[in-house]
Design a protein around this motif. Structure first.
Motif, PDB file in Angstrom:
ATOM      1  N   SER A 220       0.881  -1.334  -0.037  1.00 44.03           N
ATOM      2  CA  SER A 220      -0.084  -0.057   0.019  1.00 44.03           C
ATOM      3  C   SER A 220       0.902   1.453  -0.091  1.00 44.03           C
ATOM      4  CB  SER A 220      -1.006  -0.141   1.022  1.00 44.03           C
ATOM      5  OG  SER A 220      -1.740  -1.148   1.157  1.00 44.03           O
ATOM      6  N   MET A 221       1.897   1.093   0.731  1.00 51.71           N
ATOM      7  CA  MET A 221       2.934   2.541   0.720  1.00 51.71           C
ATOM      8  C   MET A 221       3.590   2.534  -0.798  1.00 51.71           C
ATOM      9  SD  MET A 221       4.744   2.060   4.367  1.00 51.71           S
ATOM     10  CE  MET A 221       5.660   3.346   4.173  1.00 51.71           C
ATOM     11  N   ILE A 222       3.864   1.467  -1.476  1.00 47.92           N
ATOM     12  CA  ILE A 222       4.254   1.763  -2.834  1.00 47.92           C
ATOM     13  C   ILE A 222       3.479   2.263  -3.610  1.00 47.92           C
ATOM     14  CG2 ILE A 222       5.135   0.330  -4.759  1.00 47.92           C
ATOM     15  CD1 ILE A 222       6.545  -1.675  -2.610  1.00 47.92           C
ATOM     16  N   ILE A 223       2.008   1.848  -3.550  1.00 45.36           N
ATOM     17  CA  ILE A 223       1.043   2.293  -4.144  1.00 45.36           C
ATOM     18  C   ILE A 223       0.579   3.866  -4.080  1.00 45.36           C
ATOM     19  CG2 ILE A 223      -1.283   1.914  -5.154  1.00 45.36           C
ATOM     20  CD1 ILE A 223      -1.047  -1.027  -4.447  1.00 45.36           C
ATOM     21  N   LEU A 224       0.814   4.256  -2.790  1.00 47.72           N
ATOM     22  CA  LEU A 224       0.707   5.590  -2.404  1.00 47.72           C
ATOM     23  C   LEU A 224       1.476   6.678  -2.759  1.00 47.72           C
ATOM     24  CD1 LEU A 224      -0.779   5.146   1.181  1.00 47.72           C
ATOM     25  CD2 LEU A 224      -1.851   5.760  -0.851  1.00 47.72           C
ATOM     26  N   CYS A 225       2.649   6.050  -3.525  1.00 47.75           N
ATOM     27  CA  CYS A 225       3.790   6.910  -3.927  1.00 47.75           C
ATOM     28  C   CYS A 225       3.016   7.671  -5.096  1.00 47.75           C
ATOM     29  CB  CYS A 225       4.956   6.147  -4.417  1.00 47.75           C
ATOM     30  SG  CYS A 225       5.894   5.387  -3.235  1.00 47.75           S
ATOM     31  N   LYS A 226       2.049   7.075  -6.041  1.00 45.87           N
ATOM     32  CA  LYS A 226       1.611   7.796  -6.987  1.00 45.87           C
ATOM     33  C   LYS A 226       0.054   8.278  -6.819  1.00 45.87           C
ATOM     34  CE  LYS A 226       0.456   3.562  -9.499  1.00 45.87           C
ATOM     35  NZ  LYS A 226      -1.169   3.750  -9.488  1.00 45.87           N
ATOM     36  N   ASP A 227      -0.333   7.755  -5.764  1.00 47.44           N
ATOM     37  CA  ASP A 227      -1.764   8.164  -5.295  1.00 47.44           C
ATOM     38  C   ASP A 227      -2.079   8.916  -4.335  1.00 47.44           C
ATOM     39  OD1 ASP A 227      -2.616   6.317  -7.460  1.00 47.44           O
ATOM     40  OD2 ASP A 227      -3.089   4.563  -6.159  1.00 47.44           O
ATOM     41  N   MET A 228      -0.867   9.457  -3.471  1.00 47.87           N
ATOM     42  CA  MET A 228      -1.235  10.415  -2.621  1.00 47.87           C
ATOM     43  C   MET A 228      -1.909  11.580  -2.845  1.00 47.87           C
ATOM     44  SD  MET A 228      -0.148   9.342   0.572  1.00 47.87           S
ATOM     45  CE  MET A 228       0.448  10.989   1.326  1.00 47.87           C
TER      46      MET A 228
END
Length: 352
Positions: free
Chosen positions: A176-184
């Motif tokens: 989830s942290m990796i995905i949030l890199c582009k979704d924040m």
């Protein structure tokens, strides 16, 4: 006929409390990895932005490098801590029978003296009280042994299941942290456009200045006191310094009791045994934990949650009954959330 204001207040508080407790019980375990990932990314975001502004790092490099450093540090810490914890748990299981015999002998000696005194003052035949207690204890021991063997397999499966769930939690949080890199940023934009944004933002702002501040302060104090207690117990060569240090730091999180509930009697025991070095270490650790809590609570929490110690203790007790050890933190956090939602509700009513 309008309801009495007190009745409306109790009804509203009961409704909010029920919703919060149900959400904590059923929804929080489902969304906890994603909430944890978002909070961790928010904590890392200032460092990422600093790399982008000061060193002109590309977006992917700032995010990727920060996450890689974070994962390596966290993974190394978990592996090192897990290694010592497993070693100490294995040692504890190996010596459990010896400790059990020592406890039984100590209790037997004290029980013999107490029973003889009771026989003397009650004018009973010598040994009557002791025989009665031994009979009852034997019944309890046989029943406990039977229950232990019946539940041994279930306990082992629970441990295995808990370990798998913890690993899954870490895995999902990391992904989830990796995905949030582009979704924040898209996530923040969608949140700001939501129709309930003002009310939710007000509740979250109250939580950030009270509940989250409390959680952050307590976790930091817990970690520092755990380190202090573990180092102190390591200095006196206690083989379970990490396990016992964790237990003392958890007790220290409870109002009124504190680390002195364990460390002071333990230190006095060493004084009576004329072992002054371990006694001095334990008393020093106790003073260090007290000073740490007093200083960091004032530094990190300011006025705290605005809640009296009596109600904080009640919230922690309710949290322990409902959520186990995590209730030390979830209990007061739930109270703050209930109060924040109630305040927003009342503000909306007064505005209308």
């Amino acid at each position: 006929m309008r309801a009495h204001p007190m009745f409306r207040f109790l009804l509203l508080i009961s409704l909010i409390t029920g919703c919060v407790l149900l959400a904590f019980h059923y929804l929080l375990p489902l969304f906890l990895p994603f909430i944890t990932a978002y909070i961790l990314m928010r904590l890392l975001l200032p460092f990422i932005q600093y790399l982008q502004k000061q060193f002109s790092f590309a977006r992917w490099l700032a995010y990727g490098g920060t996450l890689l450093l974070f994962f390596l540090t966290l993974g190394g810490s978990i592996l090192l801590l897990g290694k010592y914890l497993i070693r100490q748990l294995r040692l504890l299981c190996t010596n459990a029978s010896v400790y059990g015999q020592i406890c039984c002998q100590t209790l037997q000696s004290g029980c013999d003296k107490l029973c003889l005194s009771m026989d003397h003052y009650l004018r009973l035949r010598q040994g009557s009280t002791l025989n009665f207690i031994n009979t009852k204890l034997q019944t309890i021991t046989d029943h406990s042994a039977e229950q232990f063997y019946q539940n041994a397999g279930k306990t082992a499966m629970n441990w295995i299941g808990g370990s798998v769930q913890f690993l899954m939690f870490l895995l999902i949080t990391g992904i989830s942290m990796i995905i949030l890199c582009k979704d924040m940023e898209p996530l923040h934009q969608a949140y700001r456009r939501h129709r309930f944004y003002p009310a939710i933002h007000q509740v979250l702002h109250t939580m950030r200045t009270t509940g989250l501040t409390y959680l952050r302060a307590q976790l930091i104090i817990l970690l520092i006191n755990w380190i202090l207690c573990s180092v102190g117990l390591c200095l006196i060569r206690n083989p379970y310094f990490i396990l016992i240090g964790l237990g003392i730091s958890l007790i220290d999180a409870l109002p009124i009791l504190g680390s002195g509930f364990i460390l002071v009697p333990w230190g006095l025991y060493f004084v009576f045994q004329q072992q002054f070095y371990p006694a001095a270490v334990l008393f020093t650790v106790y003073l260090a934990t007290v000073l740490t809590r007093e200083f960091l609570e004032a530094k990190l929490m300011g006025d705290g949650m605005g809640m009296l110690s009596f109600f904080t203790l009640a919230a922690i007790y309710a949290g322990l009954k409902l959520y186990g050890v995590c209730g030390i933190f979830l209990g007061p956090f739930a109270v703050v959330l209930i109060r924040a939602i109630y305040q927003v509700w009342m503000d909306k009513i007064s505005d209308n």
